[in-house]
Motif scaffolding. Structure first.
Motif, PDB file in Angstrom:
ATOM      1  N   ALA A   1       0.986  -1.118  -0.196  1.00 28.75           N
ATOM      2  CA  ALA A   1      -0.072   0.368  -0.359  1.00 28.75           C
ATOM      3  C   ALA A   1       0.873   1.026  -0.080  1.00 28.75           C
ATOM      4  CB  ALA A   1      -0.763  -0.033   1.233  1.00 28.75           C
ATOM      5  N   ARG A   2       0.470   1.994  -0.948  1.00 28.01           N
ATOM      6  CA  ARG A   2       2.182   3.079  -1.179  1.00 28.01           C
ATOM      7  C   ARG A   2       1.299   4.375  -0.561  1.00 28.01           C
ATOM      8  NH1 ARG A   2       6.526   1.303  -0.621  1.00 28.01           N
ATOM      9  NH2 ARG A   2       7.189   0.269  -2.684  1.00 28.01           N
ATOM     10  N   GLY A   3       0.026   4.258  -0.846  1.00 29.94           N
ATOM     11  CA  GLY A   3      -1.490   5.555  -0.976  1.00 29.94           C
ATOM     12  C   GLY A   3      -1.534   5.910   0.632  1.00 29.94           C
ATOM     13  N   GLN A   4      -1.393   7.016   0.726  1.00 33.95           N
ATOM     14  CA  GLN A   4      -2.773   7.197   2.393  1.00 33.95           C
ATOM     15  C   GLN A   4      -3.871   6.506   1.816  1.00 33.95           C
ATOM     16  OE1 GLN A   4      -0.956   9.057   4.472  1.00 33.95           O
ATOM     17  NE2 GLN A   4       0.212   8.304   2.378  1.00 33.95           N
ATOM     18  N   SER A   5      -5.073   7.172   1.045  1.00 33.67           N
ATOM     19  CA  SER A   5      -6.250   6.116   1.142  1.00 33.67           C
ATOM     20  C   SER A   5      -5.971   4.567   1.634  1.00 33.67           C
ATOM     21  CB  SER A   5      -6.836   5.869  -0.061  1.00 33.67           C
ATOM     22  OG  SER A   5      -7.758   8.095   0.064  1.00 33.67           O
TER      23      SER A   5
ATOM     24  N   VAL B   1      -6.012  -0.142   4.795  1.00 31.55           N
ATOM     25  CA  VAL B   1      -4.943  -1.737   5.605  1.00 31.55           C
ATOM     26  C   VAL B   1      -4.975  -1.498   6.696  1.00 31.55           C
ATOM     27  CG1 VAL B   1      -3.073  -2.433   6.099  1.00 31.55           C
ATOM     28  CG2 VAL B   1      -3.682  -1.568   2.819  1.00 31.55           C
ATOM     29  N   ILE B   2      -5.308  -0.426   7.401  1.00 28.56           N
ATOM     30  CA  ILE B   2      -5.420   0.022   9.078  1.00 28.56           C
ATOM     31  C   ILE B   2      -6.439  -0.375   9.481  1.00 28.56           C
ATOM     32  CG2 ILE B   2      -5.357   1.740  11.035  1.00 28.56           C
ATOM     33  CD1 ILE B   2      -3.134   3.377   9.316  1.00 28.56           C
ATOM     34  N   LEU B   3      -7.850  -0.272   9.249  1.00 31.24           N
ATOM     35  CA  LEU B   3      -9.178  -0.016   8.935  1.00 31.24           C
ATOM     36  C   LEU B   3      -9.474  -1.914   9.426  1.00 31.24           C
ATOM     37  CD1 LEU B   3     -11.843   0.575   9.581  1.00 31.24           C
ATOM     38  CD2 LEU B   3     -12.422   0.691   7.033  1.00 31.24           C
ATOM     39  N   GLN B   4      -8.866  -2.790   8.091  1.00 30.47           N
ATOM     40  CA  GLN B   4      -8.593  -3.541   8.186  1.00 30.47           C
ATOM     41  C   GLN B   4      -7.910  -4.765   9.649  1.00 30.47           C
ATOM     42  OE1 GLN B   4      -6.827  -6.104   4.409  1.00 30.47           O
ATOM     43  NE2 GLN B   4      -7.453  -7.827   5.766  1.00 30.47           N
TER      44      GLN B   4
END
Length: 184
Positions: A135-139, A144-147
């Motif tokens: 994951a490179r972009g902020q979204s 990923v954090i949310l998952q």
């Protein structure tokens, strides 16, 4: 010595339940691969984020309902089977989100197909992180954090509820068998 009458449905019920789980999971995976890629993504950000949030919220509510059934030991419910399907649905919701995000340049490296998105979701869920997709972009990083948080809170609680239910059933059946042997 009285024996309870044989019940044929006891054998058929688990078979029907596992068949239903297999059918539900097959239907979900089929839908995952058939949903048009243009339905979600950078062209429709409001729709994409709304469906993603509502999907996760609905799955979370259903998981909590089934966890409640386990904790209250409600008879006639089969939350373990529903929870398995809901866990699969969670994986697919995140995979759809990752695939949609990957269509926006700069969000992901190495994620080009639906299989890549599913693979990345499972690798993230398992906390393996091979590094071949990043994951490179902020979204993408936020999702990923949310998952990870969603998995930690909801899927761990759901898995704990399933194992609690299974342990309870095994313990009560073992106690019933021991009591039956003592009665003979």
């Amino acid at each position: 010595m009285t024996r309870p009458p044989p019940t044929g449905h006891r054998v058929a019920d688990p078979v029907r339940r596992w068949t239903a789980i297999g059918s539900a999971v097959t239907l979900l995976v089929t839908a995952y691969f058939l949903v048009p890629e243009q339905a979600f993504g950078p062209e429709r950000p409001v729709l994409s984020w709304t469906v993603f949030a509502l999907g996760l919220a609905l799955i979370a509510l259903l998981i909590l309902r089934h966890i409640r059934d386990v904790l209250l030991e409600r008879e006639g419910t089969h939350p373990a089977f529903a929870i398995i399907v809901l866990m699969c649905a969670t994986v697919l919701v995140f995979a759809v989100a990752y695939r949609a995000l990957a269509r926006d340049p700069g969000e992901f490296d190495g994620l080009a197909t639906r299989v890549d998105a599913l693979y990345f979701t499972v690798v993230t869920l398992a906390t393996v992180g091979f590094g071949d997709i990043t994951a490179r972009g902020q979204s993408a990083r936020v999702v990923v954090i949310l998952q990870i948080v969603y998995t930690f809170v909801f899927l761990t609680a759901a898995a704990t509820a399933v194992t609690t239910r299974i342990r309870s059933r095994v313990t009560s059946r073992s106690a019933g068998r021991r009591a039956g042997r003592r009665a003979r």
